[in-house]
Each structure stands twice: as C-alpha cells, then as structure tokens.
Write an enzyme that holds these catalytic residues in place. Sequence first.
Site, PDB file in Angstrom:
ATOM      1  N   HIS A  29       0.787  -1.134  -0.109  1.00 33.86           N
ATOM      2  CA  HIS A  29      -0.081  -0.237   0.055  1.00 33.86           C
ATOM      3  C   HIS A  29       1.045   1.165   0.111  1.00 33.86           C
ATOM      4  CE1 HIS A  29      -3.534   2.547   1.291  1.00 33.86           C
ATOM      5  NE2 HIS A  29      -2.783   3.289   2.053  1.00 33.86           N
ATOM      6  N   GLU A  30       1.787   1.231   0.989  1.00 29.86           N
ATOM      7  CA  GLU A  30       2.898   2.601   0.876  1.00 29.86           C
ATOM      8  C   GLU A  30       3.564   2.734  -0.236  1.00 29.86           C
ATOM      9  OE1 GLU A  30       2.310   4.569   3.130  1.00 29.86           O
ATOM     10  OE2 GLU A  30       1.038   3.263   4.290  1.00 29.86           O
TER      11      GLU A  30
END
Length: 159
Positions: A29-30
């Site tokens: 996600h990051e």
Amino acid sequence: MPGGKIAFFTGILDALQLTDDEVATVMGHEIGHALLEHGRARMSEQLLKNIGISAAAVMLNLGDVSAAMLSQAANLAVSLPYARKQEADADLVGLELAARAGYDPRAAVAVWQKMSKYAQGAGRGQPPQFLSTHPSNQNRIKDIEANLPRVLPLYKKAS
Ligand SMILES: [Zn+2]
C-alpha cells in the site's frame, strides 16, 4: 513521502501481530502511494488550497477566525475525497505488488479486519467516513474483496 521514501513503524507489527503476508499488504500500500507520487500530488494540492484560501480571505476582508473556517471547509471539499481516492488507488496497487512478489493478497482483508478490531478494542471508534481521510474499513474490505479475483492469478503464478 516526497522523494519516494517510505516510513514503516514497527509498532504496527506488535499491535496487530501481522503475518508476512499482512506486512506485504501494508508495505505494498505504501509503495503504491510512492509509485503514484501521492506525496508530490498532495503537496501541490495543499499549496493551491492555501493560495485559494488567502485570496478568498483578502477579497472578503475576513479575519483569522473566518480564514480558519474557510480552511476547514476547503479541507472537507478538496482534501478528504481526494485522499480517499488515493487510499483506494494505493490499496489496488498494493494488492498487485504483494501478489506479484508472492505474498497472498487475501491477507489485505485480514489486515483491515485487525485494524477495525484494534480501533474498537481501544475505544477509538472510526470517525464517520465523510470526515475521514481513510475509507471506512468496511468499504475498504469490500473493494479489496471485489478486486481479489484480478490479482489472485498473479499470486498463484509467483508462488
Ligand atoms: Zn494510504
């Protein structure tokens, strides 16, 4: 963050007892945010918003209090839906990255269930979705589940 750096706090590992597949969800996600250059987009968005607020405050001859209220209104109107869209996009990129790297993308559902449970257990209910920069965990889980069929073949091929 601008420059593509990712800060990963180890506290989340202890608090949520994350498995490797679940860590891949958070990391994916990051990385998704970094690949989509959300840090840069957010900085220019913030700059535009500040310029707009200052101009409006000067034109309307408003004091500090009104400028603060305008700022809050602008935040709700511009930043939050934009941030929610970024979160959903980062979720999708993260799912694909994790799957391609051989981590089970189905773990993303468990991550958000753990986040929900943790927030409730600690007496920190979620704010209503329209005021939050994050999609509610339930909506997020629904989106992730809807996209799993697209990434599961990538995971099967990688593992
Ligand atoms: Zn995010």
